[in-house]
Design a protein around this motif. Structure first.
Motif, PDB file in Angstrom:
ATOM      1  N   PRO A   1       3.713   7.931   4.467  1.00 15.51           N
ATOM      2  CA  PRO A   1       2.497   7.961   3.660  1.00 15.51           C
ATOM      3  C   PRO A   1       1.220   7.958   4.525  1.00 15.51           C
ATOM      4  O   PRO A   1       1.290   7.605   5.706  1.00 15.51           O
ATOM      5  CB  PRO A   1       2.581   6.666   2.848  1.00 15.51           C
ATOM      6  CG  PRO A   1       4.034   6.264   2.894  1.00 15.51           C
ATOM      7  CD  PRO A   1       4.547   6.754   4.196  1.00 15.51           C
ATOM      8  N   PRO A   2       0.083   8.341   3.930  1.00 15.06           N
ATOM      9  CA  PRO A   2      -1.154   8.433   4.711  1.00 15.06           C
ATOM     10  C   PRO A   2      -1.487   7.122   5.413  1.00 15.06           C
ATOM     11  O   PRO A   2      -1.258   6.038   4.889  1.00 15.06           O
ATOM     12  CB  PRO A   2      -2.204   8.778   3.654  1.00 15.06           C
ATOM     13  CG  PRO A   2      -1.438   9.470   2.587  1.00 15.06           C
ATOM     14  CD  PRO A   2      -0.107   8.778   2.538  1.00 15.06           C
ATOM     15  N   ARG A   3      -2.027   7.266   6.624  1.00 12.47           N
ATOM     16  CA  ARG A   3      -2.285   6.096   7.468  1.00 12.47           C
ATOM     17  C   ARG A   3      -3.718   6.084   7.973  1.00 12.47           C
ATOM     18  O   ARG A   3      -4.417   7.094   7.926  1.00 12.47           O
ATOM     19  CB  ARG A   3      -1.344   6.119   8.670  1.00 12.47           C
ATOM     20  CG  ARG A   3       0.094   5.781   8.354  1.00 12.47           C
ATOM     21  CD  ARG A   3       0.915   5.777   9.644  1.00 12.47           C
ATOM     22  NE  ARG A   3       2.189   5.116   9.480  1.00 12.47           N
ATOM     23  CZ  ARG A   3       3.301   5.702   9.029  1.00 12.47           C
ATOM     24  NH1 ARG A   3       3.270   6.973   8.706  1.00 12.47           N
ATOM     25  NH2 ARG A   3       4.428   5.026   8.911  1.00 12.47           N
TER      26      ARG A   3
ATOM     27  N   ARG B   1      -4.630   4.310  -5.665  1.00 10.34           N
ATOM     28  CA  ARG B   1      -4.268   4.871  -4.359  1.00 10.34           C
ATOM     29  C   ARG B   1      -5.188   4.240  -3.320  1.00 10.34           C
ATOM     30  O   ARG B   1      -6.335   3.899  -3.615  1.00 10.34           O
ATOM     31  CB  ARG B   1      -4.498   6.387  -4.310  1.00 10.34           C
ATOM     32  CG  ARG B   1      -3.669   7.229  -5.244  1.00 10.34           C
ATOM     33  CD  ARG B   1      -2.200   7.286  -4.853  1.00 10.34           C
ATOM     34  NE  ARG B   1      -1.511   8.330  -5.605  1.00 10.34           N
ATOM     35  CZ  ARG B   1      -1.105   8.211  -6.867  1.00 10.34           C
ATOM     36  NH1 ARG B   1      -1.297   7.089  -7.525  1.00 10.34           N
ATOM     37  NH2 ARG B   1      -0.495   9.223  -7.464  1.00 10.34           N
ATOM     38  N   SER B   2      -4.704   4.165  -2.091  1.00 11.39           N
ATOM     39  CA  SER B   2      -5.576   3.777  -0.997  1.00 11.39           C
ATOM     40  C   SER B   2      -6.562   4.915  -0.732  1.00 11.39           C
ATOM     41  O   SER B   2      -6.341   6.043  -1.172  1.00 11.39           O
ATOM     42  CB  SER B   2      -4.752   3.520   0.260  1.00 11.39           C
ATOM     43  OG  SER B   2      -4.217   4.740   0.727  1.00 11.39           O
TER      44      SER B   2
ATOM     45  N   SER C   1      -7.177   6.428   2.033  1.00 14.75           N
ATOM     46  CA  SER C   1      -6.534   7.480   2.847  1.00 14.75           C
ATOM     47  C   SER C   1      -5.701   8.408   1.976  1.00 14.75           C
ATOM     48  O   SER C   1      -5.688   9.616   2.173  1.00 14.75           O
ATOM     49  CB  SER C   1      -5.626   6.862   3.907  1.00 14.75           C
ATOM     50  OG  SER C   1      -6.373   6.181   4.860  1.00 14.75           O
ATOM     51  N   ALA C   2      -4.991   7.818   1.006  1.00 14.00           N
ATOM     52  CA  ALA C   2      -4.095   8.635   0.182  1.00 14.00           C
ATOM     53  C   ALA C   2      -4.872   9.620  -0.683  1.00 14.00           C
ATOM     54  O   ALA C   2      -4.306  10.605  -1.161  1.00 14.00           O
ATOM     55  CB  ALA C   2      -3.217   7.734  -0.687  1.00 14.00           C
TER      56      ALA C   2
ATOM     57  N   TYR D   1       8.036   0.954   1.643  1.00 12.92           N
ATOM     58  CA  TYR D   1       7.924   2.347   1.207  1.00 12.92           C
ATOM     59  C   TYR D   1       9.307   2.767   0.733  1.00 12.92           C
ATOM     60  O   TYR D   1       9.666   2.533  -0.410  1.00 12.92           O
ATOM     61  CB  TYR D   1       7.378   3.218   2.352  1.00 12.92           C
ATOM     62  CG  TYR D   1       7.524   4.710   2.154  1.00 12.92           C
ATOM     63  CD1 TYR D   1       7.213   5.288   0.924  1.00 12.92           C
ATOM     64  CD2 TYR D   1       7.962   5.540   3.178  1.00 12.92           C
ATOM     65  CE1 TYR D   1       7.357   6.650   0.727  1.00 12.92           C
ATOM     66  CE2 TYR D   1       8.092   6.911   2.988  1.00 12.92           C
ATOM     67  CZ  TYR D   1       7.800   7.462   1.767  1.00 12.92           C
ATOM     68  OH  TYR D   1       7.942   8.812   1.580  1.00 12.92           O
TER      69      TYR D   1
ATOM     70  N   GLN E   1       2.360   1.716  -3.373  1.00 11.42           N
ATOM     71  CA  GLN E   1       1.332   2.161  -4.309  1.00 11.42           C
ATOM     72  C   GLN E   1       1.021   3.653  -4.118  1.00 11.42           C
ATOM     73  O   GLN E   1       0.881   4.398  -5.088  1.00 11.42           O
ATOM     74  CB  GLN E   1       0.069   1.349  -4.080  1.00 11.42           C
ATOM     75  CG  GLN E   1      -1.142   1.824  -4.865  1.00 11.42           C
ATOM     76  CD  GLN E   1      -2.436   1.333  -4.254  1.00 11.42           C
ATOM     77  OE1 GLN E   1      -2.861   0.219  -4.499  1.00 11.42           O
ATOM     78  NE2 GLN E   1      -3.039   2.158  -3.431  1.00 11.42           N
ATOM     79  N   ASP E   2       0.947   4.085  -2.859  1.00  8.84           N
ATOM     80  CA  ASP E   2       0.549   5.472  -2.578  1.00  8.84           C
ATOM     81  C   ASP E   2       1.696   6.464  -2.728  1.00  8.84           C
ATOM     82  O   ASP E   2       1.469   7.617  -3.073  1.00  8.84           O
ATOM     83  CB  ASP E   2       0.014   5.592  -1.134  1.00  8.84           C
ATOM     84  CG  ASP E   2      -1.380   5.001  -0.971  1.00  8.84           C
ATOM     85  OD1 ASP E   2      -1.999   4.666  -1.997  1.00  8.84           O
ATOM     86  OD2 ASP E   2      -1.840   4.878   0.180  1.00  8.84           O
ATOM     87  N   ALA E   3       2.913   6.037  -2.422  1.00  4.36           N
ATOM     88  CA  ALA E   3       3.958   7.041  -2.216  1.00  4.36           C
ATOM     89  C   ALA E   3       5.276   6.762  -2.943  1.00  4.36           C
ATOM     90  O   ALA E   3       6.221   7.528  -2.793  1.00  4.36           O
ATOM     91  CB  ALA E   3       4.235   7.191  -0.710  1.00  4.36           C
TER      92      ALA E   3
ATOM     93  N   ARG F   1       0.823  -1.207   0.000  1.00  4.79           N
ATOM     94  CA  ARG F   1       0.000   0.000   0.000  1.00  4.79           C
ATOM     95  C   ARG F   1       0.858   1.258   0.000  1.00  4.79           C
ATOM     96  O   ARG F   1       0.601   2.192  -0.754  1.00  4.79           O
ATOM     97  CB  ARG F   1      -0.907  -0.022   1.240  1.00  4.79           C
ATOM     98  CG  ARG F   1      -1.569   1.298   1.480  1.00  4.79           C
ATOM     99  CD  ARG F   1      -2.631   1.188   2.533  1.00  4.79           C
ATOM    100  NE  ARG F   1      -2.846   2.505   3.129  1.00  4.79           N
ATOM    101  CZ  ARG F   1      -3.896   2.810   3.868  1.00  4.79           C
ATOM    102  NH1 ARG F   1      -4.811   1.905   4.105  1.00  4.79           N
ATOM    103  NH2 ARG F   1      -4.029   4.003   4.376  1.00  4.79           N
ATOM    104  N   PHE F   2       1.911   1.286   0.837  1.00  2.00           N
ATOM    105  CA  PHE F   2       2.747   2.483   0.864  1.00  2.00           C
ATOM    106  C   PHE F   2       3.468   2.682  -0.466  1.00  2.00           C
ATOM    107  O   PHE F   2       3.652   3.802  -0.920  1.00  2.00           O
ATOM    108  CB  PHE F   2       3.766   2.403   2.004  1.00  2.00           C
ATOM    109  CG  PHE F   2       3.208   2.794   3.352  1.00  2.00           C
ATOM    110  CD1 PHE F   2       1.884   3.173   3.502  1.00  2.00           C
ATOM    111  CD2 PHE F   2       4.028   2.809   4.469  1.00  2.00           C
ATOM    112  CE1 PHE F   2       1.370   3.542   4.742  1.00  2.00           C
ATOM    113  CE2 PHE F   2       3.535   3.178   5.718  1.00  2.00           C
ATOM    114  CZ  PHE F   2       2.210   3.546   5.861  1.00  2.00           C
TER     115      PHE F   2
END
Lengths: 408, 414
Positions: free
Chosen positions: B57-59, B27-28, B30-31, A387, A146-148, A143-144
């Motif tokens: 990153p967003p949590r 994106r999740s 949260s993101a 990440y 993917q997001d960042a 997830r991290f």
């Protein structure tokens, strides 16, 4: 690395952690790698299991514990794989820890055998590599990520490792020549390993002249994704002797996850937290170690492992690399299979490569890659760049139990 | 120092037009908080209400104290650029076509380390400003910018991928004869637009200010366009559709009147014809061409601008039919945004309060000068945002709608 005979007999200090007495690690198995495979992960894992059973000379039903690591097994997990393979184990684990999987699987399996929860545990790791599966794996890695991370362009871990390599080189004094020396030595080692996908010698000049991928990472700093599988068995020493199997003993292990979260960028791994526990529990010192197998997805991680496992001080890795030779017959035999950089990275099997090679060294079955008189080996693992940094670290100190000749 | 952007050459019609690709979209949930902030042009991250830790990153819960109270708040956007790399290879199609590409790690003064796109004028080891921008996929990404503005910094190709700068682009202003339309045209020329097409729905009407404007700059071109006439819209798209890189829909039909003070729906129908169906006709005629050219060089088609009203969010009963048409246009714009996003063409909605023009004659001040509205539109495009609120009334209503939308409803109805 001195061959201190007393090392293996030095007593472990009294501590709260129990030792791994009576545990045997045996039957190192590699299913030869290929660049691309049309098979699925089930095929690779199934072959590894079959090879373990054949190598141990036991019936399939005698394997009562299984530990699995794979990135491409989806939508299945270890459970689905058991039905696929027709297994009914009474102990099952699935370890999604990438490059730390080999060591962590040992930790879980060894305790299960000691506790009597299972008698013979097959630890297997494998992945397939379809033409497009690497891209799919990295795009859904975490997830991290993917997001960042993934939106920032690399489409894989190259950029993350480039950033921490950039930082490490500027702050800890390692140069491309130093990394190159390790890569060249690993390639020399790989030329003696029939399983290695890289068959051509590599010179330092070729390493330095390679095309840039993601500065400062160049082509030969990157592993080649491929398909393959690795495995080993964990059982009691008694059982191994009864089966006349050469085996290694476990002197000590460590694992750590998300170490040093306050570091602004990764310049050390969890080993730095646990190295004293590792060596103290084993009752050996780094100088007693006959060979080291690290997780080598990029050379910078090798340099960190030298420092963080205590083979040299932080910031002194350049001098350490310059002062040693890393080939099989060198002063510091290192990644004696050629490592992932020269053998290939078969997904989660990459986290087993060093471990299985260490078993070969300690059971006297390493063929042309055999380090002479290897008695104590250190294997370390590193995995999951979730990440901006690798989260899992682990290490094991293994010692020679019974070699081929002795077991027979 | 950023090299100034070179005026793009005339398009070679023989060469294949490069089709749009997008950077990674998933994106999740949260993101998507970052995406909201980027769309509104603010810099926010999650901050733990209990321990103050800034999350990235967003949590879902605080990474420090595990509190579930992590709220999006403005945070200090400065940091130190502690590592950089230049991608010379990528497995991602979008980035492959745009290499080399610079990214880096920024240690934020607010706490976390972040991976960001790095502007070419940022020095490793130096202080940078982080900004949240939408990338071509419409999702938020962090850009590290130099601590202070540098010459031509908006021309840097990486940054231009996240913005919709009018510089060297061609703009269609759908009603060029209104006060707002003329102001938008002037602002676009000032921002360096290559050409501005001025739509004219009333060629029979002489407007001296319009004639004076048209004569003032050779980049201006008057085109016939009546958004209530499908043939007119299609004819224009056939003629200049391949050249429109930014479309600003200034066409508006503003008349007073609610529901019960009339016995017919004629006024409402007229408002819908212009403000809703006009938008739809324009989108059907110009949208596909803009999508086709969404990755066509440095003057690719980038943005669709709707001038709505703050009353798209909260009806002004004195102008009930008009408010409804603006609300319908807002809804339509969300569909348009979804449909254009696949090509990376951005839909920017502008929500002004009352504008100082002829149909607002009886509205008391404060009113926004058309030039102020136009300036805000250009800035929104240069920043690459999705929503622009213009003027004190719009900002106030926006804030109050968040606080108590029922209170706003009651008070607007008085």
């Amino acid at each position: 690395m001195s061959m201190v005979a007393s090392a293996a007999t030095r007593a472990a200090p009294a501590g709260k952690r129990r030792g791994y007495d009576g545990v045997a690690v045996t039957v190192p198995v590699t299913i030869p790698y290929v660049r691309y495979s049309t098979r699925s992960a089930h095929w690779w894992l199934g072959r590894a299991l079959a090879e373990l059973i054949r190598g141990a000379g036991i019936a399939k039903g005698e394997v009562d514990g299984v530990c699995v690591s794979s990135f491409t097994l989806g939508p299945d997990t270890a459970v689905g794989l058991m039905q696929h393979l027709g297994m009914s184990p009474r102990w099952l684990d699935h370890i999604p820890m990438g490059g730390a999987s080999g060591v962590v699987a040992l930790r879980r399996a060894a305790r299960a055998v000691q506790a009597g929860d299972a008698e013979v545990i097959a630890c297997i790791a494998g992945d397939t590599n379809h033409v497009d599966s690497f891209r799919n794996t990295v795009s859904q890695f975490s997830r991290f990520a993917q997001d960042a991370v993934y939106p920032y362009g690399a489409g894989g871990p190259n950029a993350s490792f480039a950033l921490l390599t950039d930082y490490y080189m500027k702050h800890y004094g390692a140069s491309r020549e130093d990394f190159g020396k390790l890569c060249v030595a690993q390639r020399d080692n790989a030329l003696k390993n029939p399983h290695a996908l890289m068959k051509k010698p590599l010179t330092l000049q070729q390493y330095l002249d390679a095309r840039p991928i993601t500065d400062p990472i160049h082509l030969f700093d990157c592993v080649m994704p491929c398909a393959g599988a690795e495995g080993y068995l964990v059982m009691s020493e008694e059982r191994a002797r009864a089966l006349k199997l050469p085996y290694a003993r476990v002197r000590s292990t460590i694992e750590r996850h998300n170490a040093f979260p306050e570091d602004p960028i990764q310049f050390r791994g969890g080993w730095a937290m646990d190295k004293d526990a590792l060596f103290d529990h084993a009752g050996v010192a780094p100088a007693d170690v006959d060979f080291l197998e690290t997780y080598d997805d990029y050379p910078v991680i090798n340099a960190m492992q030298f420092e963080d496992l205590g083979f040299c001080a932080k910031g002194e890795v350049a001098g350490f690399i310059r002062a040693n030779e890393f080939t099989i017959d060198g002063s510091f035999p290192f990644n004696t299979s050629g490592g992932q950089l020269s053998v290939g990275q078969a997904g989660a099997a990459g986290g087993y490569l060093g471990f299985v090679q260490a078993l070969r060294q300690l059971t006297g079955s390493a063929g042309r890659t055999q380090v002479k008189d290897a008695k104590i080996g250190v294997v370390s693992g590193f995995g999951m760049i979730n990440y901006d940094r690798g989260l899992c670290s682990g290490a094991a100190i293994l010692e020679r139990g019974a070699t081929q000749g002795e077991a027979a | 120092m950023t090299e100034p952007l070179v005026k793009p050459k005339k398009k070679n019609p023989v060469l294949r037009t490069r089709l749009a690709t997008l950077p990674p979209v998933p994106r999740s949930r949260s993101a998507l908080g970052l995406t909201r902030a980027a769309a509104e042009g603010v810099f926010e991250m999650q901050v733990c209400a209990d321990c103050g830790t800034v999350q990235y990153p967003p949590r879902e819960v605080c990474g420090s104290c595990l509190s579930e109270h992590v709220a999006w708040k403005p945070v200090d956007n400065r940091g130190e650029l502690i590592a950089t790399t230049t991608l010379r290879h990528s497995n991602d199609l979008y980035f492959r076509e745009r290499l080399p590409w610079r990214v880096g790690t920024v240690k934020m003064a607010a706490g976390p380390s972040v991976v960001a796109h790095v502007h070419e004028d940022c020095a490793e080891g130096g202080t940078v400003r982080l900004t949240l921008k939408l990338d071509r996929s419409g999702q938020a990404v962090l850009h590290a910018l130099p601590e202070k503005d540098t010459p031509n910094m908006n021309d840097a190709p990486q940054l231009r991928e996240s913005t919709c700068d009018p510089k060297f682009r061609r703009v269609l202003v759908t009603d060029g004869k209104s006060a707002t339309g003329m102001a938008v045209a002037r602002a676009m020329l000032e921002a360096g637009a290559n050409a501005v097409f001025l739509g004219d729905a009333s060629t029979w009407k002489t407007v001296p200010a319009f004639d004076k404007l048209v004569a003032s700059d050779p980049r201006l071109q008057v085109v016939e366009l009546d958004v209530t006439d499908t043939d007119s819209v299609d004819r224009l798209a056939a003629s200049i559709g391949g050249k429109v890189e930014i479309l600003v829909n200034t066409a508006d039909y503003l008349r007073d009147g609610g529901i019960l003070n009339r016995k017919d729906v004629n006024l409402a129908r007229d408002a819908m014809e212009v403000n809703v169906l006009g938008l739809m006709r324009l989108a059907q005629a110009f949208g596909p061409g803009m999508c086709f050219r969404a990755a066509d060089g440095s003057n690719n088609a980038v943005a669709w601008v709707n001038i709505l009203s703050i009353h798209a969010h909260a009806a002004l009963p004195a102008r009930g039919a008009w408010s409804a048409s603006k609300a319908a246009a807002l809804s339509l714009s969300q569909t348009l945004r979804a449909e254009l996003r696949g090509a990376g063409v951005r839909v920017m909605n502008v929500f002004p309060g009352p504008v100082d023009e002829e149909w607002e004659q009886l509205t008391p001040p404060p009113k926004i000068a058309p030039s102020g509205l136009a300036k805000a539109i250009v800035k929104g495009l240069q920043d690459g945002v999705e929503d622009v609120y213009v003027g004190d009334i719009a900002e106030e209503l926006r804030t109050r709608l968040r606080e108590n939308h029922k209170a706003v409803e009651r008070e607007l109805g008085q």
